[in-house]
Design an enzyme around this catalytic site. Structure first.
Site, short mmCIF file in Angstrom:
data_model
loop_
_atom_site.label_atom_id
_atom_site.label_comp_id
_atom_site.label_asym_id
_atom_site.label_seq_id
_atom_site.Cartn_x
_atom_site.Cartn_y
_atom_site.Cartn_z
NE ARG A 63 -35.21 -18.38 -13.65
CZ ARG A 63 -34.78 -18.53 -14.90
NH1 ARG A 63 -35.22 -17.75 -15.84
NH2 ARG A 63 -33.92 -19.47 -15.20
CD GLU A 100 -31.56 -21.07 -24.47
OE1 GLU A 100 -31.34 -20.47 -25.52
OE2 GLU A 100 -32.08 -20.53 -23.47
#
Ligand SMILES: O=P(O)(O)OC[C@H]1O[C@H](OP(=O)(O)OP(=O)(O)O)[C@H](O)[C@@H]1O
Ligand SMILES: Nc1ncnc2[nH]cnc12
Length: 172
Positions: A63, A100
């Site tokens: 991204r 994460e």
């Protein structure tokens, strides 16, 4: 800057339990697909740092590529892809880190940057990313710091009150 933060926030869709149960995924695709909003954010990033303050933009796969390419085009500098392991064809510098929701390795060509070059590194989201902690590093429970504090303004684990995040993101 507050307006820009609001613009970004209003173009993010929260997706619970993606890609794993317990993760609140911040989907920025609505921001990328809105031409005027995306341009405003890219221009805002450039204004924040100053177009003359960097010589090249590095974007983190995948991204980060979207944002890095836009900034590079807007400012007339080049873009360097920082890629996931095994994607670059020549000699690389390599570094592992914890996400994460997993672990990954990022690589960049050893000759991607020239000595002294000033690099603007961009990505879409900072959740927990950090190098694997040394053994001595302590880990902090989520919720010990207020959401919005400088230590974890973008730390999803802290804001969501779930999971653990690396002490490096917290003030000592
Ligand atoms: O702070 P962290 O916990 O490291 O998380 C943030 C990173 O996770 C996402 O990338 P991801 O590796 O999922 O790859 P993608 O951009 O290809 O979806 C995001 O684009 C950041 O690079
Ligand atoms: N919660 C999250 N949303 C979007 N991208 C992420 N990368 C790591 N954690 C993320």
């Amino acid at each position: 800057m507050a307006d820009l933060a609001e613009l970004v926030a209003s173009h993010i869709v929260d997706v619970p339990d993606f890609p794993k149960p317990g993760i609140l995924f911040k989907d920025l695709t609505p921001l990328f697909s809105d031409g005027p909003a995306f341009r405003e954010v890219v221009d805002g990033i450039v204004a924040q740092y100053g177009a003359a303050s960097f010589d090249v933009v590095a974007g983190i796969e995948a991204r980060g590529f979207v944002i890095a390419a836009a900034i590079a085009y807007a400012t007339g500098v080049g873009v360097v892809p920082v890629r996931k392991a095994g994607k670059l064809p020549r000699a690389v510098h390599s570094s592992s880190y914890e996400l994460e929701y997993g672990e990954a390795v990022l690589e960049v060509h050893t000759d991607a940057f020239r000595p002294g070059e000033r690099v603007l590194v961009v990505d879409d989201v900072l959740a927990t990313g950090a190098p694997p902690p040394p053994r001595s590093t302590s880990w902090s429970a989520p919720g010990e710091h207020s959401p919005g504090s400088p230590c974890c303004w973008s730390c999803r684990s802290c804001q969501a009150g779930s999971g653990w995040h690396h002490a490096r993101l917290m003030p000592s």
